[in-house]
Design an enzyme around this catalytic site. Structure first.
Site, PDB file in Angstrom:
ATOM      1  N   CYS A  75       0.879  -1.178   0.000  1.00 52.99           N
ATOM      2  CA  CYS A  75       0.000   0.000   0.000  1.00 52.99           C
ATOM      3  C   CYS A  75       0.910   1.220   0.000  1.00 52.99           C
ATOM      4  O   CYS A  75       1.053   1.923   1.000  1.00 52.99           O
ATOM      5  CB  CYS A  75      -0.927  -0.003   1.216  1.00 52.99           C
ATOM      6  SG  CYS A  75      -2.094  -1.375   1.263  1.00 52.99           S
TER       7      CYS A  75
ATOM      8  N   ASP B 148      -0.359   0.042  -5.258  1.00 48.91           N
ATOM      9  CA  ASP B 148      -1.424   0.747  -4.569  1.00 48.91           C
ATOM     10  C   ASP B 148      -2.689   0.639  -5.405  1.00 48.91           C
ATOM     11  O   ASP B 148      -2.635   0.660  -6.635  1.00 48.91           O
ATOM     12  CB  ASP B 148      -1.069   2.221  -4.344  1.00 48.91           C
ATOM     13  CG  ASP B 148      -1.873   2.832  -3.206  1.00 48.91           C
ATOM     14  OD1 ASP B 148      -1.359   2.856  -2.070  1.00 48.91           O
ATOM     15  OD2 ASP B 148      -3.016   3.252  -3.441  1.00 48.91           O
TER      16      ASP B 148
ATOM     17  N   CYS C 227      -0.711   3.559  11.483  1.00 45.47           N
ATOM     18  CA  CYS C 227      -0.463   4.764  12.295  1.00 45.47           C
ATOM     19  C   CYS C 227      -1.633   4.956  13.258  1.00 45.47           C
ATOM     20  O   CYS C 227      -2.060   6.069  13.535  1.00 45.47           O
ATOM     21  CB  CYS C 227      -0.251   5.997  11.413  1.00 45.47           C
ATOM     22  SG  CYS C 227      -1.579   6.351  10.244  1.00 45.47           S
TER      23      CYS C 227
END
Length: 532
Positions: A336, A360, A462
């Site tokens: 990704c 991606d 994240c």
């Protein structure tokens, strides 16, 4: 983290469709509603205003509010001041606008709480957006009261109508009077605040305001959604959750990755200092990163970013690449990859030897990866891109079990990067985490099928949320046939690759803003067992 907020997944359903089909097309869009047309009209009128930090901030905030209302992505909304474009004067205006936008986004809940005393709950979102900016500027003491009121009344007339201007005039006068009655004369704007980051972060020990619950009080004090803070209080306890909330309102210094070593690294640092950047050693990964204490624009002006000599990246995000430990000569997939920050770090680690594929599902975002690769002179056969979703890659028989290393930087809630991308906190909804977990599990299984026996898969996010991180890895290893072919890297081995202080007891990278002074991040190194 990455300079664009794509990994924070502002359109989970769209990415899930791309995963299922392996195709890049967008679902058909319905015709614009009356509300859409109003947004378009207001935005058009806002863009036509004379450009200065205030009007630029208003236009960005309007775009952000429309995208939040519609559940859409707003790329680079917080990062336009880092783009090497326009004149120095325009860049200075961009920086001023970015500071205003970030301050309003961080303080949005507190600003609304102030405005709710004088606004009807059903007030137009465009007008509320303008008033948030006005009160934020008033709190900073940017202009004398009468000048600020006049400025925003005229702005309102320019993008809305005269009646809205009268309402803005009334609200700002009420706010000024209430401030004066609270102990400061309304004719005295007072000293400017130290800036949006500090203004949005109450000092340690500040009493929690009385609300329905402790979590709600913390959320109100730190201008965060209550449902997010409830999760952190349940997991960390009140004291540590309070520290986390405070940290998420203070953006850490920009991390700068230097993909050279030895004398070349020193020469590059001297070049950046000569351009006006103040650098200091990074806390966790000083061999790869420096912190920009001030002078980020000097880095941009100097051209080091444009030519690919440095990259803006947090240490926590870079640590995921180090955990993969890609070596020259290997076949590596960044599954990704957009916008390419981690892929470029991988390329540097591989020194141009082997095969690096950046994939991606979004062809548009993949062009950012291609641009970054071109700036660094990366070309086939070493480097290539594929505009395909992971399921399409996994279905390609030639690719199955063909990569020595696979990095899956999965779409996630982005709760670890709220300090740098404060708009994310208002995009998220309570049900998003469960929806994302479903997608992440599919991506994990697909990515794992591409790893050779004896190879390595690193799963990273994240996010701060356990379901997206350690629990996702535990599910994969124990509940799936593909996962039973893998084992988690032993903690001692992980500590050989990244500092022990960034690892949890299972050997997974787990960076927290309040503990480590970085963006929040998670990464797990999973090693595929050799075939017998």
């Amino acid at each position: 983290m990455k300079p664009f907020p794509g990994k924070a997944l502002h359109s989970t359903r769209c990415q899930a469709q791309a995963f299922q089909s392996g195709r890049k097309g967008k679902p058909p869009q319905p015709p614009p509603s009356a509300n859409d047309k109003k947004w378009q009209r207001v935005l058009r009128q806002s863009r036509a205003l004379p450009a200065n930090p205030r009007t630029m901030a208003l236009t960005r905030l309007l775009y952000l509010e429309q995208s939040i209302e519609k559940g859409l992505n707003m790329p680079a909304a917080m990062d336009t001041d880092l783009l090497p474009r326009a004149s120095d004067e325009q860049k200075q205006a961009q920086r001023g606008a970015t500071a205003l936008v970030a301050g309003v986004m961080r303080q949005r809940r507190l600003l609304d709480r102030t405005l709710d005393a004088w606004l009807d709950p059903g007030v137009d979102p465009q007008l509320r957006c303008l008033l948030r900016l006005a009160v934020h500027e008033a709190e900073r003491g940017a202009l004398p009261d009468h000048a600020l009121t006049h400025t925003y009344v005229e702005l309102t007339k320019g993008i809305l109508h005269v009646g809205a201007g009268r309402l803005v005039n009334a609200v700002l006068r009420q706010w000024i009077r209430s401030r004066g009655s609270a102990g400061r004369p309304s004719s005295d704007p007072g000293p400017p605040s130290p800036g949006p980051s500090a203004a949005a972060a109450p000092a340690p020990g500040t009493p929690i305001p009385p609300t329905d619950s402790i979590a709600d009080g913390l959320a109100c004090m730190h201008s965060l959604p209550t449902w997010m803070v409830e999760r952190w209080v349940a997991r960390l306890g009140v004291a540590e959750a309070s520290e986390l909330c405070r940290a998420l309102n203070i953006a850490a210094p920009h991390g700068l990755r230097l993909d050279v070593g030895g004398g070349a690294r020193e020469a590059l640092c001297e070049e950046l200092r000569g351009a006006g950047a103040a650098l200091r050693p990074a806390r966790w990964l000083p061999d790869h990163f420096v912190e920009v204490a001030r002078g980020m624009q000097a880095v941009v002006r100097g051209g080091a970013l444009a030519r690919g000599a440095v990259a803006v990246q947090s240490e926590a995000a870079g640590a995921a690449v180090l955990l993969l430990d890609a070596a020259p000569g290997e076949a590596v997939l960044d599954a990704c990859a957009a916008p390419g920050t981690k892929a470029m770090f991988l390329a540097a680690r591989m020194r141009g030897e082997g095969r690096l594929v950046a994939a991606d599902a979004s062809a548009a975002r993949l062009r950012l990866v291609g641009a970054a690769a071109a700036a660094r002179g990366l070309v086939p056969p070493f480097f290539s891109t594929r505009a395909e979703g992971l399921e399409a890659l996994a279905a390609d028989g030639k690719l199955r079990a063909s990569f020595d290393r696979v990095l899956l930087d999965a779409p996630c809630s982005g709760t670890g990067v709220l300090a740098h991308k404060p708009d994310i906190r208002w995009r998220r909804k309570p049900g998003d985490v469960a929806e994302l977990v479903s997608l992440q599990r599919k991506l994990l299984i697909a990515a794992a099928s591409l790893v050779k026996p004896g190879g390595v898969l690193v799963y990273s996010t994240c996010s701060l949320e356990a379901e997206e991180n350690g629990e996702a890895v535990h599910w994969f290893l124990t509940e799936t046939a593909e996962g039973r072919r893998f084992a988690a890297c032993p903690p001692a081995e992980a500590a050989r690759l990244v500092p022990r202080g960034l690892l949890n007891e299972r050997g997974f990278l787990e960076a927290w803003p309040h503990r480590h002074g970085t963006d929040g991040a998670f990464a797990a190194r999973l090693e595929r067992l050799p075939e017998l």
